[in-house]
Design a protein around this motif. Structure first.
Motif, short mmCIF file in Angstrom:
data_model
loop_
_atom_site.label_atom_id
_atom_site.label_comp_id
_atom_site.label_asym_id
_atom_site.label_seq_id
_atom_site.Cartn_x
_atom_site.Cartn_y
_atom_site.Cartn_z
N PRO A 32 -11.82 30.81 -37.84
CA PRO A 32 -13.26 31.11 -37.71
C PRO A 32 -14.09 30.76 -38.93
O PRO A 32 -15.31 30.62 -38.83
N LEU A 33 -13.46 30.63 -40.10
CA LEU A 33 -14.22 30.36 -41.33
C LEU A 33 -14.54 28.88 -41.49
O LEU A 33 -15.37 28.52 -42.34
N ARG A 34 -13.91 28.03 -40.72
CA ARG A 34 -14.18 26.61 -40.83
C ARG A 34 -15.45 26.26 -40.04
O ARG A 34 -15.86 26.98 -39.14
N GLN A 35 -16.03 25.14 -40.42
CA GLN A 35 -17.28 24.73 -39.79
C GLN A 35 -17.07 24.43 -38.30
O GLN A 35 -16.13 23.72 -37.92
N THR A 60 -2.49 25.45 -27.71
CA THR A 60 -3.76 25.97 -28.20
C THR A 60 -4.11 27.31 -27.57
O THR A 60 -4.46 28.27 -28.27
N TYR A 61 -4.02 27.41 -26.26
CA TYR A 61 -4.37 28.67 -25.61
C TYR A 61 -3.33 29.75 -25.88
O TYR A 61 -3.66 30.95 -25.92
N GLY A 62 -2.07 29.37 -26.08
CA GLY A 62 -1.07 30.35 -26.50
C GLY A 62 -1.40 30.95 -27.85
O GLY A 62 -1.30 32.17 -28.05
N LYS A 63 -1.82 30.11 -28.78
CA LYS A 63 -2.22 30.60 -30.11
C LYS A 63 -3.48 31.45 -30.02
O LYS A 63 -3.60 32.49 -30.69
N ILE A 64 -4.43 31.05 -29.19
CA ILE A 64 -5.66 31.82 -29.02
C ILE A 64 -5.36 33.19 -28.43
O ILE A 64 -5.90 34.21 -28.88
N ILE A 65 -4.50 33.25 -27.42
CA ILE A 65 -4.11 34.53 -26.83
C ILE A 65 -3.44 35.41 -27.88
O ILE A 65 -3.68 36.63 -27.95
N LEU A 66 -2.61 34.82 -28.71
CA LEU A 66 -1.93 35.56 -29.76
C LEU A 66 -2.93 36.19 -30.74
O LEU A 66 -2.77 37.34 -31.15
N VAL A 67 -3.98 35.44 -31.08
CA VAL A 67 -4.96 35.93 -32.05
C VAL A 67 -5.88 36.98 -31.42
O VAL A 67 -6.18 38.01 -32.02
#
Length: 400
Positions: A145-148, A224-231
């Protein structure tokens, strides 16, 4: 879709008698005559796809372009996805299902053959690449989230690159697709297929198409969605803000991710059976000789093509902004006759509130506003407080 293997293995008839003498030519038949009831079923099923896809995706494009608030990076990608589905529904589905499933021949001329075959592959690439771009955008926004974040201009550049790649990769289809006859006879039907001199080259090209159209994008989407779900759902970030605003943002992110996960799942399910049949047929040509394979192939082809009509319903179901946009469009189309129940309830609520305020002297005491737009201080008198609906806001009126 290429159905040459099906024809070569007996699912589509191109010649008739096989038990003939060497001095006797095989009798050439015309295209297979499909029974009327089968034609009616096929035409109805594919017509549903065309109508719902064009109608729903056109509304999605209108909703995004007609409202400035809806012109976000995410929605730009959704518009690109909708446009690819419209192209598929208008230019590819009607011609391919009529030629391959209704009359079993190509009646649209030599020019349309490479165009239709090429556009069909292009639209599939556009859909898969756009889904990947959406997932990567959400990945960077949520996992980092901190990246542009991606800007609208950058989103337009990415969409242009997606379209360019979608056109460049399947160029061999446009080059190799042509109209031909299996038998050199005036009565023999014409078919639109890819004709390769090198069988190995054709096999390699088909494998690459499957990988870049389906398996590589699906692998990226799962990651990508696996990582997003994890976060979002599993890992609790230390020091995470708990204000009401942050909670609303988190809930909004989860809703968007849920919506896109459903879109990806529908895409994977729709195209999986047809790809499995294609792979099995490339490995073993006799696979197409199994009983009932023509019905299985037709059902798999319809399921794959139907993917272009589901997304608008998913947006309407899982996104409040798109749902409100659909309601406005329907009200406009129907001249405003039907109104949603919530709108009627809100009108009745405003009517009763306005009536309650205008009755009696106790509610007509003048008051002045304080520093907050939602609070008021009266000048004289002591009355109990009420909440007044003013336009789209609930204004709290505080009495002394």
């Amino acid at each position: 879709m290429d159905v040459s293997n099906l024809r070569e293995n007996g699912l589509y008839n191109t010649t008739s008698e096989t038990n003939t003498n060497l001095t006797e030519m095989s009798v050439v038949r015309g295209p297979i005559v499909v029974p009327m009831y089968q034609q009616a079923i096929i035409i109805t099923m594919y017509s549903i796809i065309i109508c719902l896809s064009v109608f729903g995706n056109s509304i999605v494009c209108y909703i995004v372009f007609s409202s400035r608030k809806m012109r976000t990076v995410m929605n730009f990608f959704i518009v690109s996805l909708a446009m690819s589905d419209i192209l598929m529904a208008v230019l590819c589905i009607p011609l391919t299902f009529i030629a391959n499933l209704v009359i079993n021949s190509w009646p649209f001329g030599e020019t349309m053959c490479p165009i239709v075959s090429f556009i069909q592959v292009v639209t599939v690439f556009m859909s898969s690449f756009t889904l990947v771009a959406i997932s990567l955008d959400r990945y960077w926004a949520i996992v980092h989230p901190l990246r542009q974040k991606m800007t609208k201009q950058q989103a337009c550049i990415v969409i242009s690159v997606i379209w360019l790649l979608s056109v460049a990769i399947p160029l061999p289809t446009a080059i190799k697709a042509r109209v031909h006859q299996y038998v050199n006879d005036s009565n023999a039907p014409y078919f639109c297929e890819e004709l390769w001199e090198n069988v190995t080259g054709q096999s390699v090209y088909n494998v690459l198409l499957l990988l870049f159209q389906y398996f590589f994008p699906l692998t990226i989407l799962v990651f990508t969605y696996g990582k997003i779900i994890l976060v979002l759902w599993i890992i609790k970030t230390p020091g995470e803000a708990v204000s009401d605003r942050d909670k609303r943002i988190s809930i909004s992110k989860k809703k968007i991710i849920k919506m896109m996960i459903v879109v990806v799942i529908i895409y994977a399910i729709c195209w999986l059976p047809l790809h499995v049949i294609t792979i099995a047929g490339d490995i073993n040509k006799t696979f197409y000789n199994l009983p009932g394979m023509n019905i299985v192939w037709t059902a798999s082809h319809w399921l794959a093509m139907s993917n272009c009509m589901y997304n608008p319903f998913i947006y309407c179901w899982m996104n409040a902004k798109f749902r409100n946009g659909f309601i406005k469009v329907f009200r406009c189309v129907t001249c405003g006759l039907p109104k949603p129940p919530r709108g009627i309830e809100m009108q009745q609520l405003r009517y009763h509130q306005s009536g309650a305020i205008s009755v009696g002297n106790s509610f007509t005491t003048p008051y002045r506003s304080s520093s907050s737009n939602s609070e008021y201080t009266c000048l004289n008198g002591k009355y109990s407080g009420i909440a007044v609906s003013r336009g789209c806001r609930n204004t709290t009126v505080r009495f002394c």
